[in-house]
Enzyme design. Structure first.
Site, PDB file in Angstrom:
ATOM      1  N   GLY A 103     -16.295  -0.982  11.291  1.00 25.55           N
ATOM      2  CA  GLY A 103     -16.491  -1.873  12.437  1.00 25.55           C
ATOM      3  C   GLY A 103     -17.652  -2.840  12.284  1.00 25.55           C
ATOM      4  O   GLY A 103     -18.200  -3.318  13.271  1.00 25.55           O
ATOM      5  N   ASP A 152      -8.511 -11.395   7.217  1.00 24.97           N
ATOM      6  CA  ASP A 152      -8.989 -10.165   6.563  1.00 24.97           C
ATOM      7  C   ASP A 152      -7.979  -9.618   5.562  1.00 24.97           C
ATOM      8  O   ASP A 152      -8.323  -9.330   4.417  1.00 24.97           O
ATOM      9  CB  ASP A 152      -9.238  -9.060   7.610  1.00 24.97           C
TER      10      ASP A 152
HETATM   11  O1  PMV Z   1     -14.765  -8.727  12.594  1.00 20.94           O
HETATM   12  P1  PMV Z   1     -13.949  -9.107  11.423  1.00 20.94           P
HETATM   13  O2  PMV Z   1     -14.695  -9.181  10.159  1.00 20.94           O
HETATM   14  O3  PMV Z   1     -12.690  -8.351  11.285  1.00 20.94           O
HETATM   15  O4  PMV Z   1     -13.588 -10.632  11.537  1.00 20.94           O
HETATM   16  C1  PMV Z   1     -12.866 -11.140  12.568  1.00 20.94           C
HETATM   17  C2  PMV Z   1     -12.715 -12.594  12.377  1.00 20.94           C
HETATM   18  C3  PMV Z   1     -12.270 -13.298  13.641  1.00 20.94           C
HETATM   19  O5  PMV Z   1     -12.154 -14.666  13.287  1.00 20.94           O
HETATM   20  C4  PMV Z   1     -13.307 -13.153  14.729  1.00 20.94           C
HETATM   21  C5  PMV Z   1     -10.934 -12.764  14.140  1.00 20.94           C
HETATM   22  C6  PMV Z   1      -9.754 -13.080  13.251  1.00 20.94           C
HETATM   23  O6  PMV Z   1      -8.686 -12.491  13.519  1.00 20.94           O
HETATM   24  O7  PMV Z   1      -9.850 -13.925  12.348  1.00 20.94           O
END
Ligand code: PMV
Length: 313
Positions: A103, A152
């Protein structure tokens, strides 16, 4: 059948988090110093179809059949089996571990899914293309994120720097020169689905301002790609600072994130910003190679709960 092991790296978003959800480009890179690993051993005495899943870090030890549909690891296993058209695999034990903080915006969820999908498919004698692994991981990401952009799963499954626009074909960012990042963890975390939802309500309340912020961030990603592909990565520093200011305006930074960003900058980082969903999680600082260790120590003194120095190439 021998044991099978597969792993997948973490990731850091260099530019464009949140704005990417609204169609703007983002840039993300794999972080190979941290990884999730999935190890599969056949269970010769069990009936076929039996799968035991163990992940000590999250206190999980369960038969696959006892896990609910919404369990992300179970979904990763089930969707791999269904992708391979296999109903009753030979019985196996899947053990998962990870050195990626959970997280913290370093892609731990995506890395676990990718490692599991790779291990299960290779245990069953198939090797899936990176794009298939990415697509399956995207389905699992929906459980964590609600409505993820796809950033991601793409960077973790392909393990290459990417220039990502939601819904567009995958584009890699071809780095002309490598560079060093120091990553520092606030030790706090807010689920990405919460920060994404917070940005959505703020956007609904003030579309004009938020659309401007998204466009400005998209412009930074665009300029950053040119720098990455043209050489001279030190020029990314000021762009990272600007991106962090925009994320502050958006309300997704936090006192802890700002403190780490400031500490890195005061110690000579070329640029620094939060990375990922925000309101906790990690910052990334672009540093000269020779400054990496010193800035890492400074960040620890400033309260970082974990640090990683990574070479991006
Ligand atoms: O919190 P992380 O690293 O999974 O990143 C999320 C990135 C966002 O742009 C906030 C959400 C997304 O789905 O791209």
């Amino acid at each position: 059948m021998p044991a099978i092991s597969a792993s997948a790296p973490g990731k850091a978003i260099l530019f464009g988090e949140h704005a990417v959800v609204y169609g703007q480009p983002a840039i993300a890179v794999p972080v190979k110093q941290v990884k999730a690993t999935a190890i599969i051993r056949p269970l010769i005495r069990e009936r076929s179809g039996f799968v035991r899943i163990q992940a000590e870090q999250i206190n999980l030890d369960s038969a696959l059949s006892d896990l609910p549909e919404q369990n992300p690891i179970a979904l990763a296993v089930r969707s791999t089996l269904s992708e391979l058209n296999i109903n009753q695999p030979p019985a196996f034990h899947l053990r998962i571990s990870s050195t990626i903080p959970l997280g913290g915006g370093l892609g731990s969820g995506a890395a676990i899914s990718v490692a599991v999908i790779r291990a299960v498919s290779s245990f069953l004698g198939s090797s899936l293309e990176a794009e298939q692994v990415s697509d399956l991981t995207f389905e699992v990401e929906k459980l964590y994120h609600g409505n993820p952009s796809g950033l991601d799963n793409t960077v973790v499954a392909f393990e290459k720097p990417i220039y990502f626009v939601k819904g567009d074909p995958i584009e890699f960012a071809h780095l002309k020169e490598s560079f060093t990042l120091v990553i520092a963890d606030t030790g706090k975390s807010t689920p990405t689905r919460d920060t994404v939802a917070a940005v959505r309500s703020a956007w609904k309340a003030d579309k004009q301002n938020f659309d401007r912020l998204f466009t400005e961030i998209g412009e930074l990603s665009h300029r950053a790609r040119k720098i990455l592909e043209g050489g001279n990565p030190v020029d990314l520093g000021p762009l990272m600072d600007e991106n962090h200011s925009r994320l502050q305006e958006m309300g997704v930074s936090s006192a802890e994130l700002d403190q780490l960003v400031m500490a890195a900058k005061q110690e000579g980082a070329l640029g620094a910003k939060l990375s990922g969903g925000g309101r906790g999680g990690n910052i990334i600082a672009l540093v000269r190679d020779e400054d990496g260790e010193r800035i890492e120590a400074t960040l620890k003194n400033a309260g970082a709960k974990g640090t990683v120095v990574t070479r991006v190439q």
